[in-house]
Design an enzyme around this catalytic site. Sequence first.
Site, PDB file in Angstrom:
ATOM      1  N   PRO A 150       0.825  -1.201   0.000  1.00  0.00           N
ATOM      2  CA  PRO A 150       0.000   0.000   0.000  1.00  0.00           C
ATOM      3  C   PRO A 150       0.855   1.244   0.000  1.00  0.00           C
ATOM      4  CG  PRO A 150      -0.425  -1.418   1.899  1.00  0.00           C
ATOM      5  CD  PRO A 150       0.883  -1.794   1.337  1.00  0.00           C
ATOM      6  N   GLU A 151       0.643   2.058  -0.999  1.00  0.00           N
ATOM      7  CA  GLU A 151       1.300   3.353  -1.072  1.00  0.00           C
ATOM      8  C   GLU A 151       0.222   4.409  -0.848  1.00  0.00           C
ATOM      9  OE1 GLU A 151       3.829   3.662  -4.536  1.00  0.00           O
ATOM     10  OE2 GLU A 151       3.987   1.503  -4.692  1.00  0.00           O
TER      11      GLU A 151
END
Length: 274
Positions: free
Chosen positions: A2-3
Amino acid sequence: MPELPEVETVARGLRTFLPGRRILGVRLGKSDFIDDPAALERDLPGRRIAGVERRAKFIAIRLEKDGAAQAPVAVVVHLGMTGQLTAHRPEQPAEKHTHVFFTLDDGRELRYTDPRRFGRMLVADERQLEAVLGRLGADPLEISLREFRRLAGRRMMVKALLLDQSALGGVGNIYADESLWRARVHPRRRASALKEAEVRRLYRGLRRVLTAAIRLGGSTISNYRDAEGRPGEFQLRHRVYDREGEHCFRCGARIRRCVVAGRSSFFCPRCQKK
DNA sequence: CGTTGAACCTGTTTGC
DNA sequence: TGCAAACAGGTTCAAC
């Protein structure tokens, strides 16, 4: 995994049902990714959730004020590579690698699942919250071109700069590569050697990629899910990430892979010259 | 100061 | 088919 776009999507999802809820109980599985597991179990039951914020790749679940002088003010979560924060009905069997269960007063359960346990969780008082979030650089969606230009004065490789959380908070491997492709900048260029036009293209490319990705609910490569358990769709729009050997969408050359800053980096050798 | 590599942990894919 | 190696969205720390 997850960015910024994925974390933002999760935060927005949590915001639709968490504020106003009271935490009734906390159950823990493996807890080696939690700063102080006992504090989590001890301090959260009874507390009401005020809101949900995102800073870089961190989610802060804010708690309503409590009389106690140095009571915790937030639950801070970093999803690492494989973390998920999702709402469930309590009767749903827990997915494998679910390590934290928050029982809520609306009959639902907020669960944290993380196979690799690269994530992090802590209950933080004001000081601890500042210690964690204070080291983060500017949000790439809020930074001014002027400020971005100043960052680009550093001599490190431009991809390493994009990934440096103390410079820019929230950019990870996928969106670094995608924004460099849009800007037509090779990941190994030194940031300080970029021409003004390149800096500007990178600034805009970064913003465009991130906002487009948020609009599509982020990228699901393997196990990313939003707060309701749904995958994202931006992986269908990737231009270089994980496309080694495939054709560049702009010029048709074959996408190449190399290692920069210790990470797989995908780029078009014709559009992005060293 | 900038860069590399290893470590953290589990699962999946690749190669022989 | 089997097994080992390589690799994965992230961060941190030591060593050069």
